[in-house]
Design an enzyme around this catalytic site. Structure first.
Site, PDB file in Angstrom:
ATOM      1  N   ASP A 193       0.861  -1.187   0.000  1.00 51.84           N
ATOM      2  CA  ASP A 193       0.000   0.000   0.000  1.00 51.84           C
ATOM      3  C   ASP A 193       0.894   1.233   0.000  1.00 51.84           C
ATOM      4  O   ASP A 193       1.341   1.702   1.039  1.00 51.84           O
ATOM      5  CB  ASP A 193      -0.912   0.011   1.227  1.00 51.84           C
ATOM      6  N   HIS A 198       0.460   7.886   3.990  1.00 52.22           N
ATOM      7  CA  HIS A 198       0.995   7.209   5.166  1.00 52.22           C
ATOM      8  C   HIS A 198       2.494   7.435   5.368  1.00 52.22           C
ATOM      9  O   HIS A 198       3.083   6.846   6.279  1.00 52.22           O
ATOM     10  CB  HIS A 198       0.700   5.715   5.061  1.00 52.22           C
ATOM     11  N   ILE A 213      -0.804   9.363   8.508  1.00 52.03           N
ATOM     12  CA  ILE A 213      -1.620   8.506   9.360  1.00 52.03           C
ATOM     13  C   ILE A 213      -1.272   7.042   9.121  1.00 52.03           C
ATOM     14  O   ILE A 213      -0.700   6.673   8.093  1.00 52.03           O
ATOM     15  CB  ILE A 213      -3.126   8.731   9.115  1.00 52.03           C
ATOM     16  N   GLY A 216      -5.371   2.195   7.651  1.00 49.65           N
ATOM     17  CA  GLY A 216      -6.509   1.565   8.308  1.00 49.65           C
ATOM     18  C   GLY A 216      -6.385   0.052   8.306  1.00 49.65           C
ATOM     19  O   GLY A 216      -6.747  -0.616   9.284  1.00 49.65           O
TER      20      GLY A 216
END
Length: 292
Positions: A193, A198, A213, A216
């Site tokens: 990913d 991120h 962040i 998820g």
């Protein structure tokens, strides 16, 4: 409109061959914090943790399905016909994985993906991407990702179902804390990913966050591992399905508090960020499992 719902839903499913080996599984588990379980006095060599990190004892957490083959599932679906959106406007809204049998440590499979639904939430659109994996022995897993695209709603489509479930109102049966290392998002993204949200502070600011962040799906995998380790006796083969709704964000360096409610055949979980007054991170999380 950047999203042409009719065209996207009518598009033929796309198939690709994916492969993975024990290194991919080990890297994924390390990205979830395997080998650093704070409940263990010496987690790097603890037998329970070695099942995630040592090739001779390795088993595969079912959430590995979200990154198998380099993470071709969720974000790859944004290149489907009829979909042309700004990556900075995309958030992962929810995820489910249903393993049909234990995922092998190494394998080759055909991954068939399609846009299963597009919901109109008014100010946003939710794109539901379904992926089915199968190898020579039959079906391996089915996964669904719900991608929330800000600013793309209002096209007159169906609003779609609500994923929210009722709160039982009783205290959690179990609660564990799992620290998120400061570099954990950098390690996790090596499983496929590559969204700069991120890792890149400038990109994160464009998306409305003051810093990068945590993925998820990383919080999702950490939660499933915690449930397997504390409720299911470390037996990944007992997991029948796991679904969640990404209700907030977590940041590298924070601590995830994972509350668990045990019910017949399933565990419900709620995940919060301890350092931000237990701000909600994952909601409506359910792990369905077989009995011992």
């Amino acid at each position: 409109m950047p999203i042409d719902a009719a065209r996207a839903l009518a598009a033929e499913p796309r198939s690709a061959t994916i492969t993975w080996g024990h290194k991919d599984v080990q890297l994924y588990h390390l990205g979830l914090g395997a080998g650093a379980n704070p409940d263990k006095p010496d987690p790097a060599t603890d037998p329970d943790e070695l099942r995630y990190t040592l090739e001779s004892r390795l088993h595969v957490l079912p959430s590995f399905a979200t990154v198998a083959g380099g993470g071709m599932g969720a974000m790859g679906g944004l290149s489907a016909p009829g979909i042309d959106v700004d990556l900075a406007a995309v958030l992962h809204g929810g995820q489910s994985v249903e393993p049909h049998r234990p995922i092998p440590v190494a394998g080759t499979a055909t991954l068939t993906s399609r846009v299963a639904a597009i919901h109109d939430k008014g100010k946003a659109a939710v794109i539901v991407l379904r992926a089915d994996a199968a190898d020579g022995d039959g079906p391996l897993w089915t996964s669904e990702a719900q991608l929330y695209v800000r600013g793309e709603g209002g096209f007159g489509g169906e609003r779609g179902p609500s994923a929210r479930s009722a709160d039982s109102g009783r205290p959690a049966d179990r609660s564990v804390d799992r620290p998120v290392r400061g570099d954990q998002a950098l390690l996790y993204r090596l499983s496929g990913d590559w969204n700069p949200l991120h890792a890149d502070p400038d990109f994160a600011k464009l998306a409305g966050f003051d810093r990068p962040i945590l993925h998820g799906l990383c919080s999702y995998g950490m939660t499933l591992k915690a449930v397997v380790d504390t409720v299911l006796g470390g037996e990944v083969a007992r997991v029948r399905a796991c679904r969640t709704r990404f209700a907030g964000v977590a940041y590298p360096g924070e601590t995830l508090r994972i509350g668990m409610w045990e019910e017949p055949g399933r565990v419900r979980a709620r995940v919060t960020a301890v350092e931000r007054d237990d701000a909600l991170v994952l909601a409506d999380t359910v792990v369905e499992h077989t009995r011992t």
